[in-house]
Scaffold this motif. Sequence first.
Motif, PDB file in Angstrom:
ATOM      1  N   MET A   1       0.852  -1.190   0.000  1.00 43.37           N
ATOM      2  CA  MET A   1       0.000   0.000   0.000  1.00 43.37           C
ATOM      3  C   MET A   1       0.890   1.243   0.000  1.00 43.37           C
ATOM      4  SD  MET A   1      -3.252   0.826   2.473  1.00 43.37           S
ATOM      5  CE  MET A   1      -4.041  -0.691   1.928  1.00 43.37           C
ATOM      6  N   ARG A   2       0.586   2.187  -0.882  1.00 43.23           N
ATOM      7  CA  ARG A   2       1.421   3.373  -1.046  1.00 43.23           C
ATOM      8  C   ARG A   2       0.643   4.635  -0.687  1.00 43.23           C
ATOM      9  NH1 ARG A   2       1.241   0.372  -5.363  1.00 43.23           N
ATOM     10  NH2 ARG A   2       0.146   1.905  -6.641  1.00 43.23           N
ATOM     11  N   GLU A   3       1.330   5.597  -0.065  1.00 45.60           N
ATOM     12  CA  GLU A   3       0.717   6.882   0.247  1.00 45.60           C
ATOM     13  C   GLU A   3       1.489   7.989  -0.460  1.00 45.60           C
ATOM     14  OE1 GLU A   3      -0.713   9.692   3.989  1.00 45.60           O
ATOM     15  OE2 GLU A   3       0.737   8.093   4.343  1.00 45.60           O
ATOM     16  N   GLU A   4       0.761   8.845  -1.133  1.00 44.84           N
ATOM     17  CA  GLU A   4       1.327  10.005  -1.813  1.00 44.84           C
ATOM     18  C   GLU A   4       0.634  11.247  -1.265  1.00 44.84           C
ATOM     19  OE1 GLU A   4       1.755  11.750  -6.399  1.00 44.84           O
ATOM     20  OE2 GLU A   4       0.607   9.927  -5.984  1.00 44.84           O
ATOM     21  N   ILE A   5       1.402  12.213  -0.814  1.00 46.65           N
ATOM     22  CA  ILE A   5       0.844  13.454  -0.285  1.00 46.65           C
ATOM     23  C   ILE A   5       1.188  14.573  -1.255  1.00 46.65           C
ATOM     24  CG2 ILE A   5       0.773  15.063   1.664  1.00 46.65           C
ATOM     25  CD1 ILE A   5       1.677  12.807   3.475  1.00 46.65           C
ATOM     26  N   ILE A   6       0.182  15.151  -1.873  1.00 48.54           N
ATOM     27  CA  ILE A   6       0.410  16.183  -2.876  1.00 48.54           C
ATOM     28  C   ILE A   6      -0.580  17.324  -2.671  1.00 48.54           C
ATOM     29  CG2 ILE A   6       1.262  14.517  -4.572  1.00 48.54           C
ATOM     30  CD1 ILE A   6      -1.415  14.728  -6.009  1.00 48.54           C
ATOM     31  N   ASP A   7      -0.303  18.433  -3.330  1.00 52.89           N
ATOM     32  CA  ASP A   7      -1.203  19.575  -3.337  1.00 52.89           C
ATOM     33  C   ASP A   7      -2.093  19.487  -4.575  1.00 52.89           C
ATOM     34  OD1 ASP A   7      -1.542  22.654  -2.293  1.00 52.89           O
ATOM     35  OD2 ASP A   7      -1.791  22.504  -4.458  1.00 52.89           O
ATOM     36  N   ILE A   8      -3.388  19.492  -4.345  1.00 55.69           N
ATOM     37  CA  ILE A   8      -4.351  19.535  -5.448  1.00 55.69           C
ATOM     38  C   ILE A   8      -5.266  20.718  -5.190  1.00 55.69           C
ATOM     39  CG2 ILE A   8      -6.217  18.354  -6.662  1.00 55.69           C
ATOM     40  CD1 ILE A   8      -5.055  15.705  -5.783  1.00 55.69           C
ATOM     41  N   GLY A   9      -5.227  21.682  -6.083  1.00 62.50           N
ATOM     42  CA  GLY A   9      -6.071  22.856  -5.923  1.00 62.50           C
ATOM     43  C   GLY A   9      -5.816  23.604  -4.628  1.00 62.50           C
ATOM     44  N   LYS A  10      -4.563  23.730  -4.238  1.00 55.45           N
ATOM     45  CA  LYS A  10      -4.146  24.448  -3.032  1.00 55.45           C
ATOM     46  C   LYS A  10      -4.670  23.809  -1.742  1.00 55.45           C
ATOM     47  CE  LYS A  10      -3.791  28.903  -5.417  1.00 55.45           C
ATOM     48  NZ  LYS A  10      -4.216  30.324  -5.449  1.00 55.45           N
ATOM     49  N   ARG A  11      -4.879  22.494  -1.806  1.00 58.79           N
ATOM     50  CA  ARG A  11      -5.328  21.766  -0.621  1.00 58.79           C
ATOM     51  C   ARG A  11      -4.496  20.486  -0.507  1.00 58.79           C
ATOM     52  NH1 ARG A  11     -10.079  22.009   2.504  1.00 58.79           N
ATOM     53  NH2 ARG A  11     -10.945  23.569   1.071  1.00 58.79           N
ATOM     54  N   THR A  12      -4.047  20.149   0.708  1.00 58.96           N
ATOM     55  CA  THR A  12      -3.241  18.959   0.911  1.00 58.96           C
ATOM     56  C   THR A  12      -4.102  17.712   0.777  1.00 58.96           C
ATOM     57  OG1 THR A  12      -1.746  20.129   2.407  1.00 58.96           O
ATOM     58  CG2 THR A  12      -1.723  17.727   2.509  1.00 58.96           C
ATOM     59  N   CYS A  13      -3.664  16.816  -0.102  1.00 63.38           N
ATOM     60  CA  CYS A  13      -4.403  15.577  -0.348  1.00 63.38           C
ATOM     61  C   CYS A  13      -3.505  14.375  -0.115  1.00 63.38           C
ATOM     62  CB  CYS A  13      -4.909  15.542  -1.784  1.00 63.38           C
ATOM     63  SG  CYS A  13      -6.114  16.835  -2.168  1.00 63.38           S
TER      64      CYS A  13
END
Length: 225
Positions: A1-13
């Motif tokens: 299981m992998r987790e990716e933390i990115i910014d989408i539309g100026k919100r942390t996802c």
Amino acid sequence: MREEIIDIGKRTCHIITTDSEPQCVLVKPLCSFERRLLLHECALIEQEAGKGFAMYTFEVEEAELWKDRVGELLTYIENSLIATITARHAHLPLVVGGYSLGGLFALWMTTRTPIFDAVAACSPSLWMQGWEEYYEAHPSKAKYIYMSLGKKEEKTNKMPFKLVGDICRRQHQRHIAEVGEDHCHLQWHEGDHFTDSELRKAKGFAWCITKTTTHTDSTDSTRKI
């Protein structure tokens, strides 16, 4: 299981993807108290469903889930989050879910947009003033509807929380009338509002994954925007 933390539309996802090929995409708001148990919740979902999935969860403050600000989140999901999901998982069924106020938000989302194939509203805050009247005028557009509640949640003298059991029962009857008994479910869990919340969410999402990936009438929700 992998987790990716990115910014989408100026919100942390946070994007959680199972090792097995995703067959469904899950969307949910992520409150601060849920963050540290997110991977555990996803492991439980995979265990319950027995199928791979991708979860897109976006960080929110609880105040954003109240009625005077939820419109902002609807705009965010439709204009920003779904674009990323479409680019990565264009042909997978889409499920929205949440717990407590997040559960109410998830159910509300399906009254405003047809992009979601299923909704998992776990211990939803249906006691909110005006909710039943609102839903009468704006039924869910989802094909599959899951709700759950703790058996002790209505056993209180505090208003309006003591009303939640009866409201939930009435809500479920509306779902039966709208989508049929095979397309909706009301699960009663042991305990109060705070008992085994991750497992409750996992069971709700797993039910939605099973329904949307095994029924031939599921459609590509991302094409509805």
